[in-house]
Design a protein around this motif. Sequence first.
Motif, PDB file in Angstrom:
ATOM      1  N   LYS A 103      89.674  -2.899  51.066  1.00  0.00           N
ATOM      2  CA  LYS A 103      90.402  -1.714  51.507  1.00  0.00           C
ATOM      3  C   LYS A 103      89.844  -0.460  50.858  1.00  0.00           C
ATOM      4  O   LYS A 103      89.294  -0.500  49.763  1.00  0.00           O
ATOM      5  CB  LYS A 103      91.887  -1.847  51.166  1.00  0.00           C
ATOM      6  N   GLY A 120      94.211   2.800  51.477  1.00  0.00           N
ATOM      7  CA  GLY A 120      94.941   1.586  51.804  1.00  0.00           C
ATOM      8  C   GLY A 120      94.561   0.972  53.133  1.00  0.00           C
ATOM      9  O   GLY A 120      95.132  -0.041  53.540  1.00  0.00           O
ATOM     10  N   LYS A 122     100.414   1.295  54.839  1.00  0.00           N
ATOM     11  CA  LYS A 122      99.883   0.082  55.451  1.00  0.00           C
ATOM     12  C   LYS A 122     100.207   0.043  56.939  1.00  0.00           C
ATOM     13  O   LYS A 122     101.308   0.390  57.361  1.00  0.00           O
ATOM     14  CB  LYS A 122     100.471  -1.151  54.769  1.00  0.00           C
ATOM     15  N   LYS A 175      99.504  -2.617  60.418  1.00  0.00           N
ATOM     16  CA  LYS A 175      99.014  -3.926  60.840  1.00  0.00           C
ATOM     17  C   LYS A 175      98.590  -3.960  62.301  1.00  0.00           C
ATOM     18  O   LYS A 175      97.930  -4.896  62.741  1.00  0.00           O
ATOM     19  CB  LYS A 175     100.106  -4.995  60.623  1.00  0.00           C
ATOM     20  N   SER A 199      93.211   5.802  58.728  1.00  0.00           N
ATOM     21  CA  SER A 199      93.291   6.010  57.280  1.00  0.00           C
ATOM     22  C   SER A 199      92.271   7.044  56.825  1.00  0.00           C
ATOM     23  O   SER A 199      92.095   7.266  55.633  1.00  0.00           O
ATOM     24  CB  SER A 199      93.056   4.682  56.542  1.00  0.00           C
TER      25      SER A 199
END
Length: 311
Positions: free
Chosen positions: A116, A120, A216, A218, A225
């Motif tokens: 990562k 993150g 975070k 998913k 990011s």
Amino acid sequence: MIHKSELDLVFDDIFLENHSILDNSKLFLKLEGFNIGGSIKMKPALKMINKLELQNKINANTAIIESSSGNLGVALSIICASRGYPFICVVDPNVLPASENLMRSYGTEMIKVTNKDSNGGFLNSRIDLIKEMCSKNDNLIWLNQYENIDNIEAHYLTTAKSISQEFPDLDYLFIGAGTTGTLGGVSQYFKKHMPKTKLIAVDSQGSITFGGVAGKRKIPGLGSSKVPPISQHSSFDEIIRISEKSTIEMCHRMAKSGLLFGGSTGTVLAGVEVYKSAIPANSSVVAISPDFGERYLSTIYNPSWVNEHFR
């Protein structure tokens, strides 16, 4: 209709009227999942490859490389397989298993980063790997969708134009923010040709594309990011940030009405749901649906996966 090439199977004029979200206005979904690549990414993928060909930058020794969360990688896999170009796709653990299998089936070489970045996420890690590989191999061509202006122009010339032709008096347009290619191209077109239309950008919570706090995520597709450099070309009237839990809830809600959508579409429609109280009655509203949900059967539509990540 007979087409001469599989790459001609890109359809830009399919809209579906929906009555399940807005009560007093008409909502039309621009369905981008009907083309051969299965998502809106087929258009920028073609535009970027075609530009390289026009510039004579692709030859017998070159290979294409790109970072993707899934849909662009599938689109490029199809194009490169069709035209005989080696393609390397750099992905991360959030890539959908279905997308990964599709890319491999087309002959794409896959590289998956697992470290990562400082925000993150994995985007900086994917990009750093590509930069390192390109520094060691002059025959690699990085498309760089995050800075490539063709990512924007593809949607200025196609997506935006098709919406304006179908809805010349459109009141509201909801657009998801990923690399911001769609948002940039469509917003540039509408600010120039249809400035009265209100543009509502929809991003994921945890994305830092337009500020906010990194978190975070998913579900691949929308959000980032890392601030994409081409995001400076985007403009909008308001932005809505949607939690991934709300994305999943919207996807399941739409599936129960007969429409199986992907995470990006679920996020955009959740944005419409959040914003609907601000939409005057009898308004015309369009939401761009980037993809369908078949590739998400192992994640969004898998109860075990949902319970594991979103208790």
